[in-house]
Design an enzyme around this catalytic site. Structure first.
Site, PDB file in Angstrom:
ATOM      1  N   THR A   1      -1.949 -86.167 -69.069  1.00 10.52           N
ATOM      2  CA  THR A   1      -3.364 -85.809 -68.886  1.00 10.52           C
ATOM      3  C   THR A   1      -3.550 -85.059 -67.571  1.00 10.52           C
ATOM      4  OG1 THR A   1      -3.879 -87.887 -67.777  1.00 10.52           O
ATOM      5  CG2 THR A   1      -4.130 -87.844 -70.167  1.00 10.52           C
ATOM      6  N   CYS A   2      -4.769 -84.619 -67.348  1.00 10.59           N
ATOM      7  CA  CYS A   2      -5.064 -83.845 -66.150  1.00 10.59           C
ATOM      8  C   CYS A   2      -4.813 -84.686 -64.896  1.00 10.59           C
ATOM      9  CB  CYS A   2      -6.511 -83.352 -66.170  1.00 10.59           C
ATOM     10  SG  CYS A   2      -7.734 -84.661 -66.090  1.00 10.59           S
ATOM     11  N   PRO A   3      -4.408 -84.114 -63.794  1.00 10.04           N
ATOM     12  CA  PRO A   3      -4.277 -82.683 -63.545  1.00 10.04           C
ATOM     13  C   PRO A   3      -2.875 -82.148 -63.806  1.00 10.04           C
ATOM     14  CG  PRO A   3      -3.961 -83.845 -61.493  1.00 10.04           C
ATOM     15  CD  PRO A   3      -4.127 -84.891 -62.569  1.00 10.04           C
TER      16      PRO A   3
END
Lengths: 392, 86
Positions: free
Chosen positions: B22-24
């Site tokens: 997932t981000c980042p």
């Protein structure tokens, strides 16, 4: 109708809406701030600002109009102090490492991201670590910090900003809501206008994004963050009114505290934490049975809210064709999320809540807690972003 | 810079598999990889993080002014082709 049944039913349904708003609107504080820091993009942030602005204004109107009397509303006010600053720094770093705040975590775990399940596990471990190690130490820290008055705001009524500023004036909550809620709302609307203006200039057309479309309602595309924000605010108002008009009276909306209480369910056959460990003794959560095989009650309505929020996120992820068990290729991400989860759990316990329970509820309850939580939360997320940019 | 369909059939010079992350991480690793690549080369990123595809990648790539192309390859799975232009 049985008021318990009514309260749990309404809050259960509110959780489903909350889950849908989170998953479809991608309402994640980490996503919002990372986009801000990395690309100066404010799209998700605009939705969060809208959620804060609308709900704060709604709470001010509800309290000033006497729908929920101030004397009742004030019971839910969070105490504020040094622990908000310290806890939110650790919490912010933890959620930054995992790439998901407490709301982002629910929708990602609910969409099948296994690394966020590891974050959930880390939070439980962090909660226990706090209860056994840090809680006794913080009594010591309390003693030290009580000698520094500017770091220790008094809990209870003294932290209710309308009372602090305007005494018992009935219009106090509305004026405070107008100041804080208005600020969030104006900032959110301004950033939207600025973003549209920038895109219009680049593309040479009058660019606008609809708040709602049929494709959003049919789960064919994600919600606009502004729609997510509006639903966020609606859920807060439903929970506030349902709590007051049914059983619990105290309006509070949280995620980490009720989720953290799951460790007591898991450990129930081995140790009854509520009777033996200071942190849990001091908790407002009800005592539960030490027998696993008895029916374990849903401790507080917020525990049900967490469960149905999860269910709502998973349901909309399936309907949108986005549910999938996702296992990261780099297995080290499990370790990163576990460590991040521990930071998340410990930080949330020190600050008495997370970005929902202390930050958002703090603002909704007109306590200084939200204000103290915000700056170090952003700092923590920023440090985690820089750390990850450096190591990966 | 807007999405460019013409990149669809271009063979990538480098690939980045950030499925499940997932981000980042997806956008941060893509940014780092792009920094090391030569001007004119194409990076292909495999991700299943819809929020990054909808928000983080477009905002980062628009800021860098790199053309890109997103293809949905399965339920919740995407391939992003990015051309380094400067």
């Amino acid at each position: 109708m049985n008021p318990y049944f009514l309260e749990y039913s309404i809050i259960g349904i509110a959780g489903l809406i909350f889950g849908a708003a989170l998953e479809r609107g991608r309402m994640c504080f980490v996503l919002a701030t990372n986009n801000m820091f990395m690309a100066k993009d404010t799209k998700i942030l605009e939705g969060i600002l809208l959620a804060f602005g609308i709900s704060i204004l709604a709470f001010g109107i509800i309290e000033s109009a006497g729908i929920v009397p101030i004397q009742s509303a004030v019971q839910g006010v969070f105490p504020a102090g040094w622990y908000d600053l310290v806890g939110s720094l650790l919490f912010g770093f933890g959620i930054g490492l995992c790439g998901a705040c407490m709301s982002g975590l629910i929708f990602r775990a609910g969409s099948g991201f296994t690394q966020n399940w590891m974050q959930l596990f880390g939070i439980l471990v962090g909660t226990i670590f706090f209860a056994f190690i840090i809680f006794p130490l913080t009594n010591f820290l309390y003693w030290i910090l009580h000698t520094i008055p500017w770091l220790n705001l008094k809990p209870g009524f003294a932290d209710y900003i309308p009372h602090e500023w305007f005494g018992n004036a009935v219009w106090g909550p509305f004026v405070v809501a107008l100041i804080f809620g208005g600020l969030f709302l104006i900032l959110g609307l301004y950033l939207t206008k600025r973003r549209f203006g920038k895109i219009s200039k680049e593309r040479g057309v009058n660019y606008k994004e609809p708040i709602i479309t049929w494709d959003m309602l049919k789960f064919k595309e994600a919600y606009s963050p502004r729609l997510g924000g509006i639903l966020f605010a609606v859920v807060a108002v439903i929970v506030f009114l349902a709590s007051y008009f049914t059983v619990h009276k105290v309006a509070y909306m949280g995620v980490t505290t009720p989720y953290g209480s799951f460790d007591t369910y898991i450990l129930a056959p081995f140790i009854n934490l509520y009777n033996t460990v200071g942190h849990y003794k001091a908790s407002f959560l009800p005592k539960i049975s030490s027998n696993w095989f008895q029916i374990v009650p849903v401790a507080i309505p917020m525990t049900l809210l967490v469960i149905t929020t999860f269910a709502g996120s998973t349901t909309t992820a399936i309907l949108g064709g986005e549910f999938k068990w996702r296992v990261p290729k780099r297995k080290i991400m499990f370790l990163q999320n576990f460590i991040g989860g521990i930071f998340t759990g410990v930080g949330a316990r020190i600050a008495l809540g997370c970005n929902i329970g202390t930050l958002w509820s703090g603002f909704l309850m007109f306590s200084w807690a939200g204000m103290l939580f915000l700056p170090t939360l952003v700092l923590g997320m920023y440090l985690a972003l820089k750390f990850q940019q450096a190591i990966w | 810079m807007a999405e460019e369909k013409s990149l669809e059939n271009v063979k990538p010079d480098e690939t980045l598999d950030v499925l499940g992350e997932t981000c980042p991480i997806p956008e941060a690793m893509a940014h780092k990889k792009l920094n090391k690549m030569k001007v004119g080369q194409v990076l292909e990123v495999y991700t299943d993080h819809a929020a990054a595809v909808e928000n983080s990648f477009p905002s980062m790539l628009n800021k860098l002014n790199y053309p890109y192309c997103v293809t949905k390859t399965g339920p919740g799975e995407f391939t992003i082709k990015i051309k380094k232009t400067s």
